[in-house]
Structure formats: C-alpha cells, structure tokens
Design a protein around this motif. Structure first.
Motif, short mmCIF file in Angstrom:
data_model
loop_
_atom_site.label_atom_id
_atom_site.label_comp_id
_atom_site.label_asym_id
_atom_site.label_seq_id
_atom_site.Cartn_x
_atom_site.Cartn_y
_atom_site.Cartn_z
N LEU A 58 -37.85 -44.32 4.75
CA LEU A 58 -38.85 -43.58 5.53
C LEU A 58 -38.78 -42.07 5.26
O LEU A 58 -39.80 -41.38 5.32
CB LEU A 58 -38.65 -43.82 7.03
N TRP B 38 -41.81 -42.36 -0.12
CA TRP B 38 -42.58 -42.82 1.04
C TRP B 38 -43.71 -41.84 1.37
O TRP B 38 -44.84 -42.22 1.65
CB TRP B 38 -41.67 -43.00 2.25
N LEU C 112 -44.49 -51.25 -1.92
CA LEU C 112 -43.04 -51.18 -2.10
C LEU C 112 -42.57 -52.20 -3.14
O LEU C 112 -41.71 -51.89 -3.97
CB LEU C 112 -42.34 -51.45 -0.76
#
Lengths: 113, 423
Positions: free
Chosen positions: B288, B293, B216
């Motif tokens: 999410l 993701w 990330l």
C-alpha cells in the motif's frame, strides 16, 4: 522478537547538492529512501536519466524505474512527484547510509547539480 | 529438457484466487511472516521438535512439488532433475541451493537462503541465534535428492550443519537415508478443486477489487528471483511458497499442543492469528505504501473502505483466496467472506471436516485489515515501524476484535470472519 520492518525508528535525513534523502522504514533496514529535490521535479528526473543513457525499465504506466549499478533502484511517480531510492539488500547495514548518500550525489550529478 | 522459469507455471483457480505452481498450491509471503510462523512453531514445540516438524513438512510438500516440476519439464537424469529443483527454488525467491549426492546421501550448500539470510538481516545485529534457520531448505534439498534418484518419497533426511543465521559463513547440509515418513494425504490442485464451495462476488466493490487484483497479478507474473535467488516486488522481499508447508506446520503443531499441552492451545491459536497481523502489516502495508501502488491505483484518499478493498485485492493476488467484503459499517464492523481459503482446502483434504473454525490466518488478517483501514492515515505515508506495529496490535485490549462465524473446513457454505469495533 520484533515483528516489524525496522527497529530503528529515528528519522534520518541526508543532503547532497540539492538532493535530500529521508530514510523510510521498510521491509529491511535502511534500504528505502524518499528523495526530495530542491528545485527539480520527478518529471525532470524521468526525462534526464534516459538522456544520460539510463533505461526506464518499468512495466507499469505512470511509474518510471531505473536500475542503477549495484542493483539499486530509483522509482518515480511523475503524476504525484514521488521519488524513492531503494538500496539493494546486499549492501551491509553499516554501509547503507553512505551508499544512499553516494547515490544522492550521483543523482545530483545526473541533474547537473 | 526445459527448465521452467519461475512465473511460467503460476496459475490461479478462476474465481477462487487460489494460486498453484505446477499444480501444487502456493502463496506469496514475505520474510516477516515466514520468520514469525517458524518461530511460533518452535515456541510451541521447542526448538528441536519445531525444527523436526518444519523439516518434515518442507520435505513432504517439496517432494510433490519437485516431482510435478520434473515431470512437466521432462527431466530424466538425476542431474537434470536437480537442475530443475534448484532453479525453481531460486526463481521462487528462496535463494541458491546446490544439492549433490546419490541414493546413499549427499550434501547441499546454500547462499542467500531465505530464512537464514532474512533472519540475519532482521535480527542478526541484536540477537545471537544458536540453531540453524533453514529447515525449509533442508526439506527441499532432501526432496530434491529423493526425486532426482527416484527414491520413495520422504526417505531422505537432511540436517543443516552450518547456517549464516548463526554467523557461519555459509549454509551447509548433510543428507542421508532415513526411515520413510508416515504417509499423509497429498494436497494438490485437483484435491483443492474438489473441495471448494460455490464461489460468489464481493457484496461491495467487486469491480474495484477485481481490477486491482488483476493489475497486481499482471505486474508480479514475470517477477522471479535474481541471480542470488531473491525476489523483490513492491519493495518487499517475498517468496513464492508452498501452502502445504505453512498449513502442515500450523495444524500439526496445533494438534500436538491439543494432545500434550491443552492449556496452551489458546496461546498458540493467538500466535497463528498474529501471523495474519504480521503479514498484513508488513506485506500488505508495504504494498500500500509503495510507489508501484501509487502509480497503479493512485494516491490514498483517506477512505477506509478503499483500504479494505485494496487489501482484499492484495490477498487475491497473493493467492490467499477469493476474499470478499460481505458487510461494512464504517468504524464499526468489517465482515469478510470467502468460498475457500488456502487454509480451509488444506484442512479438509488432509484432516476432513473440522469441529471448529480453524482459519487462523484469515482471522488475524481480517482484524489487521480493519485496523489498517481505520487506524492508519495512509495519506500521511506512515512509517511501518516496530513501535507502530506495537501500538496497533500489542499492549492491552485492541479496539477491534475478530470472530470466525463460518468456516468451510467445518462444512459451511463459506468462510466468514467478523471484525468488530469494541472501543
């Protein structure tokens, strides 16, 4: 005041020549759309757009990202088949559905639809 | 002179996951959290005092920040310094701010200012706002002029005279000298480093958390504001923001309520916790649910523990601290532990030891993480709607409760929050 992304939760579905768009509720109203193709795959899109001169600008392996005119984004995850259209936040609320439909037609045209 | 690009000065304190930008504590937060916290402050203090506190906090944090940036950039003239301040502001996702003036004051104009623009986007079609929304930009503009003109810190006042959140065509500000604010202890990276406790790994899933957090961070490292000063990552519009701003408005508002309206303290504490719900539901949830993701981590498996570990990775990448999973009993108990949070290091530096656990955001986030893990089937691609939020976090007794059992701001060795199933 409301604390979530959307206050308008009704499903919205648009169709444009083999491209089906379903509104996702996201960070801002009417900006994210799930894209479903009647007879094509995410892989097909990921291959077709570069052939039409569009650059895959993704920095993530496994993700294809095409930035469209107007700062809109088309994201594809070929491994899972997921396709998402993200409209730019600068599009006025009242124009967002129409803009999504226009881009759906544009995508259909890119795929020869 | 060089003007820093937005991500280039971003660093994390190793093994603590506390983010700094140019040596000043920073975190990422989205507009849902930002608007909620600002509204909470106004609700607690009233709109006038709330706006005043938000301006003072913004000016104070921004002065240290801009001074650090112009020093690093070697910016000497007022024009160079204002350029550094304005470009950084846009690069952080706060919109475009143009400041002009001299030691006697000046003006500023804003376009796509984060608070006003996002308020109009989120609420503008159903609520008429009477007061301007951009106290943060006002404080930043005042600080920029102070630094540009080599004025003492916190001597310039600013007022937002028009705001797009009130349906004006543009955001405008007037700046003029005012009395110097009361001196407060600065909170910078060295101050933070001096106050963290020994760090540790997650008891469960450390390798998973670390790998996702690194992914990330790598992904967001080059992300910066576009030509409008907007930052989009994972389909969420975010700001790189000054942690000192969030902390000061939260703790100063709480101190005010403790002193003046003690009966309302539990209500304000609940709202500060709820800011954690808002952040985790919208920002963590948005990440999410994103294609990024899915490409980076894979499709959701349906395992609640995987959601918890993913959320801890997100928290670390956003600069909230080295959040770890200390204990997990499926559907019963989630225990999060951290050697420091962006709240605790601020509190210790600014106020000294706390007499009670005071990491409200950490508390609320832990409860929200437990709920996201156990009450949402992410395989079904849930819609993060208002109704869904309400069903999870409002309307009677929640099936999860949270308690902070240890707090580094109190002098404990670590901060710990325990989410427990009650229903």
């Amino acid at each position: 005041m409301d604390e979530s992304c959307d206050d308008d939760d009704e499903p919205v579905r648009l169709e444009a020549r083999g491209v089906v768009l379903e509104r996702e509720t996201g960070c801002a109203r009417w900006l994210r759309w799930s894209v479903h193709l009647v007879d094509r795959s995410a892989d097909d899109v990921a291959r077709a757009l570069p052939e039409k001169g569009h650059e895959n600008t993704s920095r993530l392996p496994g993700l294809a990202l095409f930035v469209l005119p107007g700062r809109h984004q088309l994201l594809l995850v070929p491994a899972t088949g997921r396709i998402q259209l993200r409209l730019d936040i600068g599009v006025p609320h009242e124009d967002r559905a129409g803009e999504a439909l226009r881009l759906g037609r544009w995508l259909a045209a890119q795929l020869g639809g | 002179m060089s003007t820093p690009a937005a991500p280039s000065l971003r660093t994390y304190i190793p093994n603590y996951d506390l983010m700094n930008y140019g040596g000043i504590p920073t975190v990422y937060h989205c507009h849902h959290f930002n608007l909620f916290l600002d509204q909470t402050i106004d609700d607690a203090l009233g709109p006038d005092e709330g706006t005043k506190l938000r301006f003072i906090a913004a000016r104070e944090a921004s002065h240290h920040f801009i001074r650090a940036l112009v020093t690093r950039a070697g910016a000497l003239t007022p024009a160079e310094r204002l350029e550094v301040a304005q470009r950084t502001f846009a690069g952080m996702g706060h919109g475009r701010l143009q400041v002009s003036g001299d030691r006697a004051g000046g003006t500023a104009t804003g376009e796509f200012l984060h608070y006003g623009f996002s308020w109009a986007e989120k609420y503008g079609q159903k609520v008429r706002r009477r007061k301007p929304a951009d106290a943060f930009a006002a404080g930043y503009a005042a600080a920029a002029l102070e630094v540009a003109q080599s004025l003492e810190r916190e001597t310039m006042s600013a007022e937002e005279t028009t705001c797009i959140a009130t349906r004006a065509p543009q955001c405008t500000f007037t700046l003029k000298p005012g009395p110097q604010a009361k001196a407060v202890v600065p909170v910078r990276e060295p101050d933070v480093r001096a106050r963290v406790k020994p760090t540790f790994a997650s008891a469960t899933g450390e390798d998973t958390i670390s790998a996702i957090a690194k992914g990330l961070r790598d992904f967001t490292a080059p992300v910066a504001g576009d030509e409008r000063g907007l930052v989009q990552a994972f389909g969420v519009y975010v700001t790189l923001h000054l942690a000192g701003y969030y902390n000061r408005i939260s703790y100063d508002a709480l101190a005010h309520v403790v002193a003046n309206k003690p009966a309302l303290v539990p209500m304000l504490e609940d709202l500060l916790r709820e800011s954690g719900h808002v952040c985790v539901f919208n920002t963590f949830g948005g990440i999410l649910a994103s294609p990024e993701w899915e490409a980076m981590v894979g499709k959701h498996s349906g395992d609640p523990q995987a959601i918890i570990l993913g959320n801890l990775a997100i928290a670390r990448a956003l600069g909230f601290g080295h959040w770890t999973l200390a204990e997990y009993q499926p559907n019963e108990r989630v225990v999060l532990r951290a050697p420091a949070t962006y709240e605790s290091v601020y509190y210790l530096t600014r106020h000294g030891a706390s007499d009670r656990p005071s990491e409200y955001f950490f508390q609320g986030a832990a409860l929200a993480i437990a709920q996201l893990a156990h009450r949402i089937d992410w395989r079904q691609k849930p819609s993060l709607t208002q109704d869904f939020y309400n069903s999870l976090f409002k309307g009677g007794t929640l099936p999860w409760k949270v308690e902070q059992t240890s707090c580094t701001a109190c002098g404990h060795e670590y901060s710990e929050v325990v989410a427990t199933r009650v229903g």
